[in-house]
Design a protein around this motif. Structure first.
Motif, PDB file in Angstrom:
ATOM      1  N   VAL A   1     -18.292  -0.113  14.048  1.00 48.33           N
ATOM      2  CA  VAL A   1     -18.801  -1.409  13.619  1.00 48.33           C
ATOM      3  C   VAL A   1     -18.990  -1.422  12.103  1.00 48.33           C
ATOM      4  CG1 VAL A   1     -20.777  -2.989  13.766  1.00 48.33           C
ATOM      5  CG2 VAL A   1     -19.873  -1.922  15.833  1.00 48.33           C
ATOM      6  N   GLU A   2     -19.485  -0.312  11.547  1.00 48.23           N
ATOM      7  CA  GLU A   2     -19.610  -0.212  10.090  1.00 48.23           C
ATOM      8  C   GLU A   2     -18.241  -0.311   9.426  1.00 48.23           C
ATOM      9  OE1 GLU A   2     -21.982   2.925   8.537  1.00 48.23           O
ATOM     10  OE2 GLU A   2     -23.242   3.029  10.309  1.00 48.23           O
ATOM     11  N   THR A   3     -17.254   0.373  10.006  1.00 45.83           N
ATOM     12  CA  THR A   3     -15.903   0.305   9.440  1.00 45.83           C
ATOM     13  C   THR A   3     -15.355  -1.115   9.529  1.00 45.83           C
ATOM     14  OG1 THR A   3     -15.547   2.576  10.170  1.00 45.83           O
ATOM     15  CG2 THR A   3     -13.602   1.320   9.547  1.00 45.83           C
ATOM     16  N   LEU A   4     -15.613  -1.800  10.627  1.00 42.90           N
ATOM     17  CA  LEU A   4     -15.131  -3.164  10.796  1.00 42.90           C
ATOM     18  C   LEU A   4     -15.718  -4.095   9.740  1.00 42.90           C
ATOM     19  CD1 LEU A   4     -13.512  -5.148  12.563  1.00 42.90           C
ATOM     20  CD2 LEU A   4     -15.571  -5.459  13.939  1.00 42.90           C
ATOM     21  N   MET A   5     -16.973  -3.895   9.372  1.00 43.58           N
ATOM     22  CA  MET A   5     -17.608  -4.739   8.361  1.00 43.58           C
ATOM     23  C   MET A   5     -17.142  -4.371   6.949  1.00 43.58           C
ATOM     24  SD  MET A   5     -21.468  -4.734   9.954  1.00 43.58           S
ATOM     25  CE  MET A   5     -22.129  -5.702   8.608  1.00 43.58           C
ATOM     26  N   ARG A   6     -16.959  -3.078   6.701  1.00 47.18           N
ATOM     27  CA  ARG A   6     -16.619  -2.619   5.363  1.00 47.18           C
ATOM     28  C   ARG A   6     -15.118  -2.643   5.094  1.00 47.18           C
ATOM     29  NH1 ARG A   6     -18.288   1.953   6.134  1.00 47.18           N
ATOM     30  NH2 ARG A   6     -16.324   3.036   6.417  1.00 47.18           N
TER      31      ARG A   6
ATOM     32  N   ALA B   1      -2.095  -9.451   5.090  1.00 44.55           N
ATOM     33  CA  ALA B   1      -3.123 -10.223   5.789  1.00 44.55           C
ATOM     34  C   ALA B   1      -2.832 -10.170   7.278  1.00 44.55           C
ATOM     35  CB  ALA B   1      -3.153 -11.662   5.285  1.00 44.55           C
ATOM     36  N   PRO B   2      -3.045  -9.016   7.900  1.00 43.93           N
ATOM     37  CA  PRO B   2      -2.715  -8.895   9.330  1.00 43.93           C
ATOM     38  C   PRO B   2      -3.579  -9.819  10.180  1.00 43.93           C
ATOM     39  CG  PRO B   2      -3.975  -7.002   8.574  1.00 43.93           C
ATOM     40  CD  PRO B   2      -3.625  -7.785   7.346  1.00 43.93           C
ATOM     41  N   ALA B   3      -2.952 -10.514  11.095  1.00 46.17           N
ATOM     42  CA  ALA B   3      -3.651 -11.414  12.018  1.00 46.17           C
ATOM     43  C   ALA B   3      -3.057 -11.226  13.407  1.00 46.17           C
ATOM     44  CB  ALA B   3      -3.540 -12.865  11.567  1.00 46.17           C
ATOM     45  N   PRO B   4      -3.361 -10.115  14.068  1.00 46.45           N
ATOM     46  CA  PRO B   4      -2.787  -9.867  15.395  1.00 46.45           C
ATOM     47  C   PRO B   4      -3.294 -10.889  16.396  1.00 46.45           C
ATOM     48  CG  PRO B   4      -4.519  -8.293  14.917  1.00 46.45           C
ATOM     49  CD  PRO B   4      -4.288  -9.052  13.654  1.00 46.45           C
ATOM     50  N   PRO B   5      -2.526 -11.175  17.432  1.00 45.46           N
ATOM     51  CA  PRO B   5      -2.987 -12.121  18.466  1.00 45.46           C
ATOM     52  C   PRO B   5      -4.222 -11.587  19.178  1.00 45.46           C
ATOM     53  CG  PRO B   5      -0.998 -10.975  19.162  1.00 45.46           C
ATOM     54  CD  PRO B   5      -1.190 -10.637  17.724  1.00 45.46           C
TER      55      PRO B   5
ATOM     56  N   PRO C   1     -11.997  -3.879   7.414  1.00 43.93           N
ATOM     57  CA  PRO C   1     -11.332  -4.326   8.655  1.00 43.93           C
ATOM     58  C   PRO C   1      -9.928  -3.782   8.813  1.00 43.93           C
ATOM     59  CG  PRO C   1     -12.396  -6.166   7.507  1.00 43.93           C
ATOM     60  CD  PRO C   1     -12.441  -5.001   6.580  1.00 43.93           C
ATOM     61  N   TYR C   2      -9.236  -3.576   7.698  1.00 46.02           N
ATOM     62  CA  TYR C   2      -7.865  -3.058   7.809  1.00 46.02           C
ATOM     63  C   TYR C   2      -7.855  -1.646   8.406  1.00 46.02           C
ATOM     64  CZ  TYR C   2      -2.993  -2.201   6.672  1.00 46.02           C
ATOM     65  OH  TYR C   2      -1.660  -1.927   6.755  1.00 46.02           O
ATOM     66  N   GLY C   3      -8.941  -0.872   8.201  1.00 49.94           N
ATOM     67  CA  GLY C   3      -9.023   0.448   8.807  1.00 49.94           C
ATOM     68  C   GLY C   3      -9.042   0.376  10.320  1.00 49.94           C
ATOM     69  N   ILE C   4      -9.748  -0.629  10.875  1.00 48.16           N
ATOM     70  CA  ILE C   4      -9.738  -0.825  12.326  1.00 48.16           C
ATOM     71  C   ILE C   4      -8.363  -1.281  12.790  1.00 48.16           C
ATOM     72  CG2 ILE C   4     -10.725  -2.207  14.192  1.00 48.16           C
ATOM     73  CD1 ILE C   4     -12.605  -0.087  13.168  1.00 48.16           C
ATOM     74  N   TYR C   5      -7.724  -2.155  12.018  1.00 48.79           N
ATOM     75  CA  TYR C   5      -6.372  -2.616  12.362  1.00 48.79           C
ATOM     76  C   TYR C   5      -5.401  -1.439  12.409  1.00 48.79           C
ATOM     77  CZ  TYR C   5      -1.827  -4.896  11.718  1.00 48.79           C
ATOM     78  OH  TYR C   5      -0.523  -5.280  11.832  1.00 48.79           O
ATOM     79  N   ALA C   6      -5.511  -0.532  11.430  1.00 50.15           N
ATOM     80  CA  ALA C   6      -4.589   0.606  11.387  1.00 50.15           C
ATOM     81  C   ALA C   6      -4.833   1.580  12.530  1.00 50.15           C
ATOM     82  CB  ALA C   6      -4.709   1.325  10.039  1.00 50.15           C
ATOM     83  N   SER C   7      -6.095   1.835  12.852  1.00 50.18           N
ATOM     84  CA  SER C   7      -6.396   2.843  13.864  1.00 50.18           C
ATOM     85  C   SER C   7      -6.307   2.300  15.284  1.00 50.18           C
ATOM     86  CB  SER C   7      -7.789   3.423  13.619  1.00 50.18           C
ATOM     87  OG  SER C   7      -8.773   2.406  13.709  1.00 50.18           O
TER      88      SER C   7
ATOM     89  N   ARG D   1      -3.309   7.545  12.353  1.00 51.03           N
ATOM     90  CA  ARG D   1      -4.392   8.496  12.143  1.00 51.03           C
ATOM     91  C   ARG D   1      -4.119   9.293  10.878  1.00 51.03           C
ATOM     92  NH1 ARG D   1      -5.304  13.858  13.315  1.00 51.03           N
ATOM     93  NH2 ARG D   1      -3.235  14.036  14.257  1.00 51.03           N
ATOM     94  N   ALA D   2      -5.113   9.369  10.025  1.00 53.13           N
ATOM     95  CA  ALA D   2      -4.951  10.110   8.778  1.00 53.13           C
ATOM     96  C   ALA D   2      -4.834  11.606   9.077  1.00 53.13           C
ATOM     97  CB  ALA D   2      -6.133   9.852   7.848  1.00 53.13           C
TER      98      ALA D   2
END
Length: 592
Positions: A365-370, A348-352, A372-378, A384-385
């Motif tokens: 924005v689509e990735t953020l909605m679908r 449950a990542p919760a960065p400041p 969110p962890y993908g945005i956190y990782a990138s 990067r995969a």
């Protein structure tokens, strides 16, 4: 059981037994280096050979591995490079130049490290590769060049290659194998180099390397013949499955049973009789343990016929032989059983707020909605995969190349298309595809499809020019949204194409080289709502009665063998909420 697995089990009790290798490391290294040369340093054979523990290339092993990892990331991931080390070098330079242009990173240090490393590797391989390129080569010469290349690649900064490669019983066995094969080369004559790895593999398959002595005085691993000639206090008979003990009889593709009998050769079942004799003698030991694997590579196995025969002969007494099996299984399970099992906490990542990204593209924005962890990782972890090794060229770089070709064509011909529009588009395509010559698979896979796409595109574009007042390509824009915790958020977008129609409306066109979405999905995507909202903001200068239908989203799908167009007419099919959100986004900034 493979040597690493049983060695790991016995080393738990510090009693490593004698080795019995069916594929010793030097033999495996010879097989991999042969495949590397014959397949012209293709990504998978190249990595398999250079990641072998014996590969060091005249450097410290750690430094060699670091260079190899960088080469893998920058040149061997994605579509296959051109043949040879030269093709890999060309792909590396192209990849580093593209990465430097995209990120602004200084990659001169990477070039200075990898290019001399590739030059040394190419020099090691050159004599062997020169023989591989010939149609037929004497086997003795091929073996000599192969051995020299393997020794050069095995050399480290502390030890010469022959010492590392031919060390120990496994290395001595491999050296004797090459010497014997070289002596027999005069009989075998010339061979086709393309078949050399298969020949080497088949000849190595039957060789087994056994240590001359055990590292523990009371533990040994024997074959059937060795067990027949020696005695032990406790004998463990393993592999009691059909196909292992006894082995499969097999069939002779050249001689039938009557022919074998007339030549005085034993029948295929003769080996089963010998295996039965070995089992009968081993079964007479003072104390024995019968074991078998219930599964092999995930598939159920069939018990050996001798175990089934024992069950039949013993009848009701047979279960008594297995009364200790639960005890053994319990001990085996208890070896690795921890004292307590603590379940892992769900991530449950919760960065400041200060570390959270403040700029997103409309696609993100689509990735953020679908996800969110993908945005956190990138965005935060900067992960990067990696592309697959030797990737299918049909899924790589096709969008970038075709987008660039269509963009250049539209900029060069903004008005009425000339009569030779198709020839000009194909000429532009050749120039753009020429940039991908370091990945020959991209050209071979996508150039024929581009020809079909170009014919369809010119036909459709000629008809569309009658309603166009102007066209812009690859337009970028940003929208800044205020009122978020931690600061403003900026949304950015790049439109493949925006057409200004003669009636004053705008049409947003998105090129798709993959499978296009369904018409019902086009307007429901956040990226569509945001992009049209930005364009809608520009179109508010129109009279009020025309604002409702000012913007349309159009999807131009070019999927290779077929080309299709999916349009969402301006102002139709959008849900009120989606269109309202798009308008609200458009008020924040002039935008697109």
């Amino acid at each position: 059981m493979s040597p690493p697995s049983w060695r790991a089990g016995t080393s738990r009790w510090t009693i490593p037994p004698a080795c019995r290798w069916r594929r010793p490391p030097p033999g495996e290294f010879l097989r991999l280096t042969a495949a590397l040369a014959v397949e012209r340093a293709a990504p998978l054979p190249l990595l398999a050979a250079l990641k072998h523990p014996l590969a060091s290339g005249g450097m410290a092993t750690g430094d060699f591995r670091r260079c190899l990892r960088q080469l893998e990331v920058h040149a061997l991931r994605g579509p296959r490079p051109a043949e040879g080390i030269g093709g890999t070098r060309q792909a590396l330079l192209h990849s580093l130049a593209e990465l430097q242009d995209r990120t602004g990173r200084d990659l001169d240090r990477v070039r200075a490290q990898l290019l001399p490393w590739l030059d040394r590797l190419e020099a090691m391989l050159a004599p062997f590769a020169a023989l591989i390129d010939q149609p037929a080569v004497p086997l003795a010469e091929l073996l000599e060049a192969h051995g020299r290349f393997a020794e050069a690649l095995a050399e480290s900064d502390e030890e010469p290659g022959p010492v590392r490669l031919w060390r120990g019983e496994a290395g001595e066995n491999a050296a004797n194998f090459l010497a014997d094969l070289r002596d027999a080369g005069t009989v075998l004559g010339t061979v086709e180099p393309a078949l050399y790895p298969a020949l080497l593999d088949s000849l190595l398959a039957g060789r087994v390397v056994r240590s001359r002595q055990s590292s523990h005085p009371r533990l040994s691993i024997w074959g059937p013949l060795e067990a027949r000639l020696q005695q032990a206090d406790l004998l463990v008979l393993g592999g009691l499955n059909e196909g292992v003990w006894p082995p499969e009889a097999g069939s002779d593709p050249w001689m039938s049973r009557p022919m074998r009998a007339s030549f005085g050769l034993p029948l295929p079942e003769h080996r089963i009789g010998l295996s039965a004799h070995d089992f009968a003698q081993a079964f007479g030991a003072p104390e024995i343990v019968l074991t078998r694997a219930e599964k092999q590579e995930g598939a159920p196995t069939v018990p050996s016929r001798w175990l089934l025969r024992l069950d039949t002969v013993l009848g009701e007494a047979a279960p008594a032989l297995r009364q200790e099996e639960p005890l053994w299984r319990g001990w085996w399970a208890a070896i690795d059983r921890p004292d307590a099992i603590a379940p892992a906490v769900r991530p449950a990542p919760a960065p400041p707020l200060a570390a959270r990204p403040r700029k997103f593209s409309v696609t993100e924005v689509e990735t953020l909605m679908r996800d969110p962890y993908g945005i956190y990782a990138s965005k935060i972890l900067k992960l990067r995969a990696l592309d697959p090794i030797d990737d299918d060229p049909g899924a790589a770089e096709r969008g970038t190349i075709i987008h660039k070709a269509l963009e250049r064509f539209l900029k060069e011909h903004p008005g009425t298309l000339p009569p030779d529009a198709l020839d000009r588009l194909l000429d532009i395509g050749r120039e753009v595809f020429a940039e991908a010559l370091d990945r020959p698979g991209v050209w071979a896979f996508w150039w024929p499809r581009f020809g079909r796409l170009a014919r369809w595109f010119v036909t459709e574009e000629s008809a569309r020019r009658a309603i166009l007042a102007g066209t812009e390509t690859e337009l970028r824009g940003e929208i800044t949204l205020a009122g978020f915790a931690g600061g403003d958020v900026t949304l950015s977008a790049k439109a493949d194409r925006i057409d200004r129609l003669t009636d004053g409306t705008l049409a947003l066109i998105d090129y798709k080289t993959g499978q296009p979405p369904k018409p019902a999905e086009v307007g429901e995507r956040p990226r569509t709502a945001i992009a049209t909202g930005g364009a809608d903001r520009r179109a508010r200068r129109l009279p009020r009665h025309r604002r409702r239908d000012c913007v349309g989203a159009s999807l131009l799908a070019a999927v290779g063998r077929r080309a299709a167009r999916r349009n969402r007419p301006a102002g139709q099919g959008y849900r009120g909420g989606d269109r309202g959100r798009a308008r609200r986004a458009g008020t924040a900034d002039p935008g697109l």
